[in-house]
Write a protein that holds these residues in place. Structure first.
Motif, mmCIF file in Angstrom:
data_model
loop_
_atom_site.group_PDB
_atom_site.id
_atom_site.type_symbol
_atom_site.label_atom_id
_atom_site.label_comp_id
_atom_site.label_asym_id
_atom_site.label_seq_id
_atom_site.Cartn_x
_atom_site.Cartn_y
_atom_site.Cartn_z
ATOM 1 N N ASP A 140 150.091 15.054 28.252
ATOM 2 C CA ASP A 140 151.072 16.016 28.778
ATOM 3 C C ASP A 140 150.679 16.345 30.205
ATOM 4 O OD1 ASP A 140 153.316 17.586 28.849
ATOM 5 O OD2 ASP A 140 152.545 19.163 27.524
ATOM 6 N N PHE A 141 151.612 16.962 30.968
ATOM 7 C CA PHE A 141 151.357 17.181 32.390
ATOM 8 C C PHE A 141 152.298 18.247 32.941
ATOM 9 C CE2 PHE A 141 153.954 13.385 31.600
ATOM 10 C CZ PHE A 141 155.162 13.741 32.177
ATOM 11 N N ASN A 185 149.687 21.144 45.174
ATOM 12 C CA ASN A 185 149.921 22.193 44.187
ATOM 13 C C ASN A 185 148.904 22.100 43.061
ATOM 14 O OD1 ASN A 185 153.413 21.684 44.667
ATOM 15 N ND2 ASN A 185 152.268 23.472 45.317
ATOM 16 N N LEU A 186 148.731 23.223 42.371
ATOM 17 C CA LEU A 186 147.902 23.209 41.180
ATOM 18 C C LEU A 186 148.602 22.373 40.115
ATOM 19 C CD1 LEU A 186 145.196 24.569 40.471
ATOM 20 C CD2 LEU A 186 146.504 26.354 39.302
ATOM 21 N N GLU A 187 147.856 21.468 39.504
ATOM 22 C CA GLU A 187 148.393 20.613 38.440
ATOM 23 C C GLU A 187 147.445 20.647 37.249
ATOM 24 O OE1 GLU A 187 151.281 19.377 38.755
ATOM 25 O OE2 GLU A 187 151.618 19.135 40.905
ATOM 26 N N ALA A 188 148.007 20.462 36.069
ATOM 27 C CA ALA A 188 147.207 20.368 34.848
ATOM 28 C C ALA A 188 147.730 19.206 34.027
ATOM 29 C CB ALA A 188 147.286 21.665 34.043
ATOM 30 N N LEU A 189 146.833 18.427 33.464
ATOM 31 C CA LEU A 189 147.257 17.334 32.609
ATOM 32 C C LEU A 189 146.163 17.026 31.601
ATOM 33 C CD1 LEU A 189 146.929 13.923 34.448
ATOM 34 C CD2 LEU A 189 146.403 16.048 35.618
ATOM 35 N N GLN A 209 139.732 11.892 25.395
ATOM 36 C CA GLN A 209 140.655 12.767 26.113
ATOM 37 C C GLN A 209 139.933 13.531 27.230
ATOM 38 O OE1 GLN A 209 143.807 14.671 23.301
ATOM 39 N NE2 GLN A 209 141.950 14.450 22.095
ATOM 40 N N HIS A 210 140.688 13.888 28.251
ATOM 41 C CA HIS A 210 140.192 14.730 29.338
ATOM 42 C C HIS A 210 141.257 15.768 29.658
ATOM 43 C CE1 HIS A 210 136.684 12.229 30.362
ATOM 44 N NE2 HIS A 210 137.465 11.189 30.149
ATOM 45 N N LEU A 211 140.823 17.001 29.849
ATOM 46 C CA LEU A 211 141.677 18.070 30.358
ATOM 47 C C LEU A 211 141.365 18.217 31.840
ATOM 48 C CD1 LEU A 211 143.489 20.644 30.251
ATOM 49 C CD2 LEU A 211 141.404 21.893 29.578
ATOM 50 N N GLY A 222 159.166 10.261 35.707
ATOM 51 C CA GLY A 222 158.463 11.016 34.685
ATOM 52 C C GLY A 222 158.329 10.308 33.357
ATOM 53 N N ILE A 223 158.673 9.028 33.275
ATOM 54 C CA ILE A 223 158.684 8.299 32.010
ATOM 55 C C ILE A 223 157.260 8.144 31.464
ATOM 56 C CG2 ILE A 223 158.456 5.974 32.982
ATOM 57 C CD1 ILE A 223 160.578 5.055 30.966
ATOM 58 N N THR A 224 157.130 8.162 30.139
ATOM 59 C CA THR A 224 155.861 7.895 29.465
ATOM 60 C C THR A 224 156.132 6.974 28.281
ATOM 61 O OG1 THR A 224 155.979 9.759 27.928
ATOM 62 C CG2 THR A 224 154.996 10.178 30.103
#
Length: 466
Positions: free
Chosen positions: A173-174, A139-143, A122-124, A454-456
């Motif tokens: 998640d994102f 934009n700032l993003e986190a995933l 995993q990676h943050l 946005g599908i996963t």
């Protein structure tokens, strides 16, 4: 404010190290990022003097919330420790400087996920960035993501398809920038003061690609009454098998951009060219993956057989009817493949039913690849504008240009006293419009295509067409 892994496990909140997103710090981080994003301009900065701008102290507080969450999560990801330290410094520097155009070069250089590819790792990731085919603003993003690197793929990369920068990844998640059609994580999208001398990784979300494929191809097969072979139908019901096909396809495709007879910079984003040049390059890479997949299937790799089906079906059905009709080079490549197969009797649309001669389709697809490879090989000896015109001739041999096209009239209609990049202005936004077949298919699949935003892998059930 960091915690040891043991102390986290002892909190009794049900968290296990198996999923970073299960830790209580992750939703806190995600929500803090989501609160900052709306205040950012296109370049990622925040105008604190603008009417209605958020309070600087409040923004700084939210940055500290992100910092705290990163520091709480980082012990779970020791392989990213250097990156997370640099990330904390970049976040605080951005806040202390008054939230101008962000510069996360230091943390970008510290993030090295391809240096040691481990299946399931995993990676943050937190960066100011745009998301290709998603959000155009930085934009700032986190995933949180996982690496897909099974032993068989690692062996193929080591022995046959060297690609040390490639990362197959899946979503955990994102934030909102990835609640879109974006299926890549590329370092060149990140806000930095200067581009690094070279990039050291590139990630492609095979879970999104597989889930999207399953939904769209399932609906398209129903709409066109296409009878899929049993082995192809299995891809529509097995997400993991489909992901394995896409990660192999992506790895071979990605390396092909820098392999072969290349009459131009393979990283064409640096150049201004007619969009059919991009379309031919992307199709060339896919047809190379198709060719290599056939060799792998013959060598006993079932993933090779699956790649051939995914390349054909995704290119024929999803690519042409996805996205706007403005310089849609991926759509163009799909249109060209369909027309080539149709005009060489590998597929037929008759009595409102699509039929494919799969053996013939493999032969004809190889012929198209040969035509493009020949174009490239001869292009090395041609001036740029001649190569563009010859490429246009190849595409227009199978696809009808727009009736108002200047390029379709030939070289005599173009002002050749202009530099080549100026001639790109004469290219119509939709130089090769959809055929009657695709116009009808696009209407039938519109809602299905929209549903894949946005599908996963969690959204696995195929959707019936309207």
């Amino acid at each position: 404010m960091t915690e040891s892994l043991a102390s986290i496990a002892a909190t009794g909140d049900g968290f296990t190290a198996d999923r970073v997103v299960s830790h209580p710090a992750w939703p806190v981080l995600r929500d803090a990022v989501a609160a900052i994003r709306p205040a950012q301009a296109k370049d990622g900065s925040i105008d604190l003097a603008a009417e209605g701008a958020p309070d600087r102290a409040e923004l700084t507080r939210r940055v500290e919330v992100i910092v705290d969450a990163v520091q709480r999560l980082s012990p779970l990801l020791p392989h990213d420790a250097a990156y997370h330290r640099a990330l904390v410094d970049d976040l605080r520097r951005w806040a202390e400087a008054g939230f101008g155009v962000p510069d996360f070069l230091d943390s970008l250089l510290a993030f090295q996920p391809a240096a040691e590819r481990v299946d399931g790792r995993q990676h943050l990731v937190v960066f100011p960035m745009y998301t290709q085919n998603g959000n155009p603003d930085r934009n700032l993003e986190a995933l949180v993501l996982r690496v897909v690197w099974p032993d068989w793929l690692a062996e193929l990369e080591r022995t046959r398809y060297d690609n040390p920068l490639f990362l197959g990844i899946t979503f955990e998640d994102f934030t909102d920038g990835y609640d879109t059609n974006s299926a890549v994580l590329f370092p060149e999208t990140i806000a930095v003061r200067e581009a690094p001398a070279r990039f050291s990784w590139g990630g492609i979300f095979c879970d999104r690609e597989a889930a999207r494929f399953r939904r769209v191809i399932g609906a398209a097969s129903e709409v066109t009454s296409l009878e899929l072979p049993e082995e192809a139908r299995g891809l529509l019901t097995d997400q993991q098998r489909c992901q394995q096909a896409f990660v192999l396809w992506d790895m071979v495709h990605d390396r092909t951009h820098s392999h072969g007879d290349l009459p131009f910079d393979p990283f064409m984003i640096k150049q201004r060219q007619p969009f059919w040049m991009y379309g031919l390059e992307e199709l060339r890479c896919d047809l190379t993956a198709f060719h290599e997949a056939g060799r792998l299937a013959a060598d006993g790799y079932p993933q090779g057989r699956d790649v051939q089906y995914t390349v054909l079906l995704d290119r024929l059905f999803r690519f042409p009817v996805t996205g706007a009709r403005v310089r849609n080079y991926d759509g163009l490549g799909g249109q060209l493949l369909f027309a080539y197969l149709h005009q060489h009797d590998a597929l037929r649309w008759r009595d409102n039913r699509l039929t494919v001669d799969w053996a013939r389709a493999r032969e004809v697809t190889a012929q198209l690849r040969d035509e493009i490879e020949t174009l490239y090989r001869r292009g090395i000896d041609r001036p740029k504008i001649v190569h563009w015109l010859k490429s246009y001739d190849l595409v227009s041999r199978y696809l009808a240009p727009h009736p108002g096209s200047v390029w379709a009239k030939g070289a005599e209609a173009l002002d050749l006293d202009q530099p080549p990049r100026r001639l790109v202005d004469d290219v119509l936004p939709d130089e090769f419009p959809l055929s009657l077949f695709y116009e009808a298919l696009a209407k039938k699949l519109r809602k299905v295509i929209e549903s894949t935003r946005g599908i996963t892998a969690a959204d696995q059930a195929p959707t019936r067409a309207a």
